[in-house]
Design a protein around this motif. Structure first.
Motif, PDB file in Angstrom:
ATOM      1  N   ASP A  33       1.316  -5.093   3.009  1.00 25.46           N
ATOM      2  CA  ASP A  33       2.167  -4.426   3.987  1.00 25.46           C
ATOM      3  C   ASP A  33       3.306  -3.686   3.290  1.00 25.46           C
ATOM      4  O   ASP A  33       3.668  -2.570   3.680  1.00 25.46           O
ATOM      5  CB  ASP A  33       2.721  -5.459   4.967  1.00 25.46           C
ATOM      6  CG  ASP A  33       3.520  -4.829   6.095  1.00 25.46           C
ATOM      7  OD1 ASP A  33       3.251  -3.655   6.439  1.00 25.46           O
ATOM      8  OD2 ASP A  33       4.410  -5.497   6.642  1.00 25.46           O
ATOM      9  N   GLN A  34       3.851  -4.304   2.255  1.00 29.72           N
ATOM     10  CA  GLN A  34       4.972  -3.699   1.533  1.00 29.72           C
ATOM     11  C   GLN A  34       4.565  -2.450   0.763  1.00 29.72           C
ATOM     12  O   GLN A  34       5.254  -1.428   0.807  1.00 29.72           O
ATOM     13  CB  GLN A  34       5.562  -4.720   0.554  1.00 29.72           C
ATOM     14  CG  GLN A  34       6.653  -4.180  -0.348  1.00 29.72           C
ATOM     15  CD  GLN A  34       7.905  -3.804   0.426  1.00 29.72           C
ATOM     16  OE1 GLN A  34       8.348  -4.543   1.304  1.00 29.72           O
ATOM     17  NE2 GLN A  34       8.469  -2.634   0.132  1.00 29.72           N
TER      18      GLN A  34
ATOM     19  N   PRO B 270       1.119   0.182   3.345  1.00 29.66           N
ATOM     20  CA  PRO B 270       1.207  -0.109   4.779  1.00 29.66           C
ATOM     21  C   PRO B 270       0.085   0.485   5.626  1.00 29.66           C
ATOM     22  O   PRO B 270      -0.331  -0.124   6.612  1.00 29.66           O
ATOM     23  CB  PRO B 270       2.571   0.458   5.178  1.00 29.66           C
ATOM     24  CG  PRO B 270       2.924   1.426   4.089  1.00 29.66           C
ATOM     25  CD  PRO B 270       2.305   0.883   2.847  1.00 29.66           C
TER      26      PRO B 270
ATOM     27  N   TYR C 208      -2.817  -1.705   5.046  1.00 30.10           N
ATOM     28  CA  TYR C 208      -2.525  -3.000   5.672  1.00 30.10           C
ATOM     29  C   TYR C 208      -2.952  -2.999   7.139  1.00 30.10           C
ATOM     30  O   TYR C 208      -3.620  -3.922   7.606  1.00 30.10           O
ATOM     31  CB  TYR C 208      -1.027  -3.306   5.553  1.00 30.10           C
ATOM     32  CG  TYR C 208      -0.530  -4.389   6.484  1.00 30.10           C
ATOM     33  CD1 TYR C 208      -0.725  -5.731   6.183  1.00 30.10           C
ATOM     34  CD2 TYR C 208       0.125  -4.061   7.672  1.00 30.10           C
ATOM     35  CE1 TYR C 208      -0.273  -6.729   7.039  1.00 30.10           C
ATOM     36  CE2 TYR C 208       0.581  -5.040   8.534  1.00 30.10           C
ATOM     37  CZ  TYR C 208       0.373  -6.370   8.217  1.00 30.10           C
ATOM     38  OH  TYR C 208       0.813  -7.349   9.079  1.00 30.10           O
ATOM     39  N   THR C 209      -2.583  -1.943   7.838  1.00 25.24           N
ATOM     40  CA  THR C 209      -2.944  -1.864   9.255  1.00 25.24           C
ATOM     41  C   THR C 209      -4.460  -1.820   9.419  1.00 25.24           C
ATOM     42  O   THR C 209      -5.017  -2.496  10.305  1.00 25.24           O
ATOM     43  CB  THR C 209      -2.313  -0.618   9.895  1.00 25.24           C
ATOM     44  OG1 THR C 209      -0.888  -0.713   9.799  1.00 25.24           O
ATOM     45  CG2 THR C 209      -2.719  -0.485  11.358  1.00 25.24           C
TER      46      THR C 209
END
Length: 438
Positions: free
Chosen positions: A394-395, A398, A401-402
């Motif tokens: 996520d960092q 991102p 990540y989604t």
């Protein structure tokens, strides 16, 4: 194989704002990402290798034209994208790497280069004779007639090679040609000071087309001229160290209007890297049917690798011996062999150190095939073989990540990096609407 590029020309001339992006790269992972995305989006893929990447001596990639084709076939089989949906092109084919020779030798080498490309199965041939050779006056501009004469000589070499190829493969498609004398230098601007980009004058564009057409006819290549589909011009764009010179359609309005007078020609745009998707669409709407992108793709690849490397430093903070030190290994390799970036990066030692990592010129791309860099990359991937911890994903990635969270993407390091490349491809698919071609 359907003649997708000639179909594109017809659609452009019928008023449809459709184009195609050209992936100008020899990076195997980047090409796999391009093929995977073409399969997922049901689009035709245009891949081009440049004369300094791939030539009869191996280029800087170590590949001859047939080697590049075989690599693409291997990847396409792995991905499941039929080669029939892949167009292979040769970019800047001419005296680019032979300019230190006198004309006779330079053209002899260039002709052999073209011959090997055509015989290997490349069907889009960009003939570039815009550079001076050793026997040219260094203080005088090359005339359109000289550029066109040499270009026609290479077209003759391509036509002869095609006739030879047909004896082996009677159904081999005829190559299409791209010409033009206003060609941005491969690799982007090398100037320390940005002096701006001059849009091609309409008179220069018309004169160049006439010179090429006359030169083709003088060599008995009137039929071959029917296969010239595009002309390279400068619409006012350039990729460079700091990003790009952005397209301003008002500045190119007269040039873009002039292409309407040529019912069988479109424009090809080089160095379209880092244009926004909205500018890419404007270029296509205005008549630039082929958009070249190279560093933009490998820059996205580099960003994906660096994102993993930063995540690795956090994940293995207490175990430095397990880290790949990918970024450090890459930078060391660049410093040990600065030839690929020293003409592109200027400034203090600190500024050049920054540019080795983050410059939009992305000279990093020349170093990935070195054994130590490749080994560090494989260790980086291996360290995340169980997936990247979601907090770190996520960092540092991102968007990916989604996609992982909603089940669109596998949490696999190589897959994550390839998807970062696809973010760049999506900009071009928005601009080109190339799903309409196939």
């Amino acid at each position: 194989m359907e003649d997708y590029l000639r179909k594109l020309v017809k659609m452009q001339k019928a008023g449809e704002a459709v184009g195609i992006y050209s992936a100008c790269t020899g990076n195997e992972i980047v090409l796999e990402a391009c093929m995977q995305h073409a399969k997922e989006t049901n689009t035709v893929l245009l891949i081009e290798s440049t004369a300094n990447q791939v030539d009869q001596y191996g280029g800087y990639t170590g590949m001859k034209p047939v080697d590049f084709v075989n690599m693409c076939k291997k990847i396409s089989k792995r991905v499941g994208l039929p080669m029939e949906r892949i167009i292979l092109g040769g970019d800047h084919l001419g005296p680019l790497t032979f300019a230190h020779y006198e004309e006779e030798k330079a053209m002899e080498e260039s002709s052999e280069l073209i011959r090997q490309y055509v015989m290997a199965g490349f069907t889009k041939i960009h003939i570039d004779t815009s550079m001076k050779v050793a026997s040219d006056d260094p203080d005088e501009r090359l005339s359109d007639e000289t550029i066109a004469r040499r270009g026609a000589m290479l077209a003759k070499a391509a036509e002869d090679a095609y006739e030879e190829l047909k004896k082996q493969k009677p159904d081999a498609p005829h190559p299409v040609y791209v010409v033009g004398s206003e060609v941005p230098i491969p690799g982007g601007s090398q100037d320390e000071v940005d002096t701006g980009v001059q849009v091609t004058k309409v008179s220069d564009f018309r004169a160049a087309v006439k010179a090429f057409q006359d030169a083709y006819e003088a060599l008995g290549l009137k039929d071959a001229w029917k296969y010239v589909i595009a002309v390279v011009v400068q619409p006012g764009v350039e990729e460079k160290d700091t990003g790009c010179t952005e397209y301003v359609r008002e500045n190119a309005a007269d040039l873009m209007k002039s292409i309407k007078d040529y019912p069988d020609l479109i424009f090809e745009g080089h160095s379209t890297d880092y244009q926004t998707k909205y500018k890419l669409r404007e270029l296509v709407e205005d008549g630039v049917g082929i958009l070249k992108v190279g560093p933009g793709l490998t820059q996205a690849f580099r960003e994906g690798l660096f994102a993993l490397a930063y995540a690795e430093k956090e994940a293995f903070k207490n175990h430095p011996e397990k880290q790949s030190y990918f970024m450090e290994t890459l930078d060391n390799a660049m410093q040990e062999n600065p030839g690929y970036y020293k003409k592109h990066y200027y400034g203090s030692a600190a500024q050049i150190a920054y540019k080795r990592k983050y410059s939009f010129s992305d000279r990093c791309r020349y170093y990935y095939n070195l054994p130590e860099v490749d080994a560090a990359m494989e260790k980086l991937f291996d360290n995340f073989k169980e997936g990247v911890p979601l907090g770190l994903l996520d960092q540092f990635m991102p968007i990916q990540y989604t996609k992982v969270r909603i089940g669109m993407l596998e949490n696999d390091p190589k897959t994550l990096v390839m998807d970062r490349v696809c973010n760049c491809i999506d900009e071009y698919l928005y601009g080109t609407k190339q799903e309409k071609i196939g």
